[in-house]
Design a protein around this motif. Sequence first.
Motif, PDB file in Angstrom:
ATOM      1  N   ILE A  56      30.921  33.661  30.449  1.00 22.16           N
ATOM      2  CA  ILE A  56      32.311  33.988  30.258  1.00 22.16           C
ATOM      3  C   ILE A  56      32.883  35.220  30.724  1.00 22.16           C
ATOM      4  O   ILE A  56      33.447  35.839  31.405  1.00 22.16           O
ATOM      5  CB  ILE A  56      32.990  33.513  29.045  1.00 22.16           C
ATOM      6  N   THR A  57      31.718  36.211  30.125  1.00 21.65           N
ATOM      7  CA  THR A  57      31.851  37.699  30.310  1.00 21.65           C
ATOM      8  C   THR A  57      31.590  37.846  31.639  1.00 21.65           C
ATOM      9  O   THR A  57      32.249  38.809  32.214  1.00 21.65           O
ATOM     10  CB  THR A  57      30.709  38.398  29.443  1.00 21.65           C
ATOM     11  N   LEU A  58      30.511  37.549  32.321  1.00 21.63           N
ATOM     12  CA  LEU A  58      30.179  37.674  33.684  1.00 21.63           C
ATOM     13  C   LEU A  58      31.244  37.210  34.588  1.00 21.63           C
ATOM     14  O   LEU A  58      31.756  37.906  35.549  1.00 21.63           O
ATOM     15  CB  LEU A  58      29.099  37.089  34.045  1.00 21.63           C
ATOM     16  N   HIS A  59      31.977  36.063  34.374  1.00 20.38           N
ATOM     17  CA  HIS A  59      33.239  35.469  34.998  1.00 20.38           C
ATOM     18  C   HIS A  59      34.279  36.660  35.308  1.00 20.38           C
ATOM     19  O   HIS A  59      34.731  36.966  36.214  1.00 20.38           O
ATOM     20  CB  HIS A  59      33.608  34.281  34.377  1.00 20.38           C
ATOM     21  N   TRP A  60      34.786  36.949  33.751  1.00 22.44           N
ATOM     22  CA  TRP A  60      35.848  37.903  34.062  1.00 22.44           C
ATOM     23  C   TRP A  60      35.496  39.231  34.270  1.00 22.44           C
ATOM     24  O   TRP A  60      36.435  39.904  34.775  1.00 22.44           O
ATOM     25  CB  TRP A  60      36.470  37.821  32.498  1.00 22.44           C
ATOM     26  N   LEU A  61      34.426  39.736  34.243  1.00 21.76           N
ATOM     27  CA  LEU A  61      33.957  41.152  34.695  1.00 21.76           C
ATOM     28  C   LEU A  61      33.958  41.033  36.410  1.00 21.76           C
ATOM     29  O   LEU A  61      34.590  41.915  36.711  1.00 21.76           O
ATOM     30  CB  LEU A  61      32.555  41.450  34.085  1.00 21.76           C
ATOM     31  N   VAL A  62      33.588  40.069  36.860  1.00 28.68           N
ATOM     32  CA  VAL A  62      33.379  39.819  38.481  1.00 28.68           C
ATOM     33  C   VAL A  62      35.301  39.733  38.782  1.00 28.68           C
ATOM     34  O   VAL A  62      35.248  40.227  39.590  1.00 28.68           O
ATOM     35  CB  VAL A  62      32.774  38.623  38.667  1.00 28.68           C
ATOM     36  N   PHE A  63      35.720  38.883  37.934  1.00 31.44           N
ATOM     37  CA  PHE A  63      37.081  38.793  38.465  1.00 31.44           C
ATOM     38  C   PHE A  63      37.586  40.385  38.607  1.00 31.44           C
ATOM     39  O   PHE A  63      38.471  40.582  39.586  1.00 31.44           O
ATOM     40  CB  PHE A  63      37.863  37.996  37.344  1.00 31.44           C
ATOM     41  N   LEU A  64      37.697  41.214  37.419  1.00 33.82           N
ATOM     42  CA  LEU A  64      38.204  42.445  37.499  1.00 33.82           C
ATOM     43  C   LEU A  64      37.619  43.404  38.544  1.00 33.82           C
ATOM     44  O   LEU A  64      38.380  43.916  39.032  1.00 33.82           O
ATOM     45  CB  LEU A  64      37.768  43.084  36.011  1.00 33.82           C
ATOM     46  N   LEU A  65      36.227  43.180  38.758  1.00 28.92           N
ATOM     47  CA  LEU A  65      35.804  43.995  39.838  1.00 28.92           C
ATOM     48  C   LEU A  65      36.214  43.523  41.355  1.00 28.92           C
ATOM     49  O   LEU A  65      36.596  44.375  42.156  1.00 28.92           O
ATOM     50  CB  LEU A  65      34.378  43.703  39.837  1.00 28.92           C
ATOM     51  N   VAL A  66      36.324  42.189  41.599  1.00 25.64           N
ATOM     52  CA  VAL A  66      37.102  41.617  42.723  1.00 25.64           C
ATOM     53  C   VAL A  66      38.446  42.338  42.923  1.00 25.64           C
ATOM     54  O   VAL A  66      38.721  42.503  44.044  1.00 25.64           O
ATOM     55  CB  VAL A  66      36.886  40.076  42.566  1.00 25.64           C
ATOM     56  N   VAL A  67      39.174  42.205  41.793  1.00 27.83           N
ATOM     57  CA  VAL A  67      40.517  42.654  42.047  1.00 27.83           C
ATOM     58  C   VAL A  67      40.843  44.254  42.222  1.00 27.83           C
ATOM     59  O   VAL A  67      41.319  44.651  43.053  1.00 27.83           O
ATOM     60  CB  VAL A  67      41.355  42.273  40.429  1.00 27.83           C
ATOM     61  N   GLY A  68      39.667  44.977  41.482  1.00 30.73           N
ATOM     62  CA  GLY A  68      39.399  46.411  41.889  1.00 30.73           C
ATOM     63  C   GLY A  68      39.142  46.545  43.186  1.00 30.73           C
ATOM     64  O   GLY A  68      39.823  47.440  43.767  1.00 30.73           O
ATOM     65  N   ALA A  69      38.230  46.001  43.952  1.00 24.18           N
ATOM     66  CA  ALA A  69      37.735  45.857  45.308  1.00 24.18           C
ATOM     67  C   ALA A  69      38.981  45.450  46.327  1.00 24.18           C
ATOM     68  O   ALA A  69      39.181  46.371  47.227  1.00 24.18           O
ATOM     69  CB  ALA A  69      36.553  45.164  45.363  1.00 24.18           C
ATOM     70  N   TYR A  70      39.595  44.639  46.011  1.00 21.72           N
ATOM     71  CA  TYR A  70      40.897  44.142  46.892  1.00 21.72           C
ATOM     72  C   TYR A  70      41.884  45.159  46.840  1.00 21.72           C
ATOM     73  O   TYR A  70      42.382  45.474  47.843  1.00 21.72           O
ATOM     74  CB  TYR A  70      41.354  42.755  46.382  1.00 21.72           C
ATOM     75  N   CYS A  71      42.308  45.717  45.601  1.00 25.95           N
ATOM     76  CA  CYS A  71      43.399  46.672  45.250  1.00 25.95           C
ATOM     77  C   CYS A  71      42.943  47.910  46.108  1.00 25.95           C
ATOM     78  O   CYS A  71      43.860  48.571  46.661  1.00 25.95           O
ATOM     79  CB  CYS A  71      43.549  46.820  43.911  1.00 25.95           C
ATOM     80  N   ALA A  72      41.739  48.361  45.857  1.00 25.98           N
ATOM     81  CA  ALA A  72      41.383  49.505  46.539  1.00 25.98           C
ATOM     82  C   ALA A  72      41.872  49.583  47.900  1.00 25.98           C
ATOM     83  O   ALA A  72      42.179  50.499  48.491  1.00 25.98           O
ATOM     84  CB  ALA A  72      40.005  50.020  46.199  1.00 25.98           C
ATOM     85  N   MET A  73      41.353  48.437  48.635  1.00 20.42           N
ATOM     86  CA  MET A  73      41.593  48.424  49.913  1.00 20.42           C
ATOM     87  C   MET A  73      43.124  48.300  50.480  1.00 20.42           C
ATOM     88  O   MET A  73      43.392  48.752  51.450  1.00 20.42           O
ATOM     89  CB  MET A  73      40.943  47.531  50.759  1.00 20.42           C
ATOM     90  N   GLU A  74      43.733  47.446  49.660  1.00 23.03           N
ATOM     91  CA  GLU A  74      45.153  47.112  50.022  1.00 23.03           C
ATOM     92  C   GLU A  74      46.038  48.303  49.748  1.00 23.03           C
ATOM     93  O   GLU A  74      47.207  48.407  50.396  1.00 23.03           O
ATOM     94  CB  GLU A  74      45.703  45.788  49.121  1.00 23.03           C
ATOM     95  N   LEU A  75      45.749  49.184  48.844  1.00 22.03           N
ATOM     96  CA  LEU A  75      46.505  50.438  48.462  1.00 22.03           C
ATOM     97  C   LEU A  75      46.478  51.555  49.061  1.00 22.03           C
ATOM     98  O   LEU A  75      46.972  52.571  48.666  1.00 22.03           O
ATOM     99  CB  LEU A  75      46.407  50.430  46.794  1.00 22.03           C
ATOM    100  N   LYS A  76      45.034  51.767  49.505  1.00 23.64           N
ATOM    101  CA  LYS A  76      44.659  53.083  50.120  1.00 23.64           C
ATOM    102  C   LYS A  76      45.601  53.450  51.107  1.00 23.64           C
ATOM    103  O   LYS A  76      45.762  54.669  51.542  1.00 23.64           O
ATOM    104  CB  LYS A  76      43.325  52.817  50.648  1.00 23.64           C
ATOM    105  N   GLY A  77      46.315  52.305  51.750  1.00 26.60           N
ATOM    106  CA  GLY A  77      47.133  52.871  52.911  1.00 26.60           C
ATOM    107  C   GLY A  77      48.304  53.411  52.231  1.00 26.60           C
ATOM    108  O   GLY A  77      49.083  54.161  53.031  1.00 26.60           O
ATOM    109  N   PHE A  78      48.795  53.308  50.954  1.00 27.71           N
ATOM    110  CA  PHE A  78      49.859  53.923  50.498  1.00 27.71           C
ATOM    111  C   PHE A  78      49.720  55.288  49.953  1.00 27.71           C
ATOM    112  O   PHE A  78      50.720  56.080  49.605  1.00 27.71           O
ATOM    113  CB  PHE A  78      50.579  52.963  49.580  1.00 27.71           C
TER     114      PHE A  78
END
Length: 176
Positions: A10-32
């Motif tokens: 459970i910990t690994l699942h949700w930690l990966v989830f948060l890191l994936v969100v972080g990776a996607y957000c970093a790329m999507e938001l960098k243009g702003f």
Amino acid sequence: MRSKYTALQITLHWLVFLLVVGAYCAMELKGFAPRSYRPIFNATHVTCGISVFFLMIARLLVRIKYRAPAITPKPHPAITGVSHLVHTIIYLMFIILPILGFLTVYFKGSDWSVFGISMPHAIEPDEDMEFTIKSYHELIANIGYFVIGIHAFAALFHHYVWKDNTLLRMMPGKKD
């Protein structure tokens, strides 16, 4: 047999989830962001991506060691088959994406580091290889939006429509 995944899973699942969100957000938001902040967004993306790689390997090893708890009531075998397919795609995607990202930066040929560790890079930049690998990385990442969406939708569908324990098996909290 247990009714939930292990605390480690459970910990690994949700930690990966948060890191994936972080990776996607970093790329999507960098243009702003102002151009001067873009290296921070890139570093965040790379750090999250490499972390996802190692955690997905850990998840795979833990998944091999511990069987999934049973879904109650038991779904139709076709549903189980589709679930296994989607999970296989997720595991492959989040292992392959960081490798492609690593290779993209490698072929760029400039100095870079992760967690303060200097990473290898090509002696001579190879722009053709860099852009080819980057295009595959971006394609798979864009497909990832749909796969993640299907995964989340299925979990919610199981919970609210079929009213089984699929979602509850991966939720943090006390054991049943």
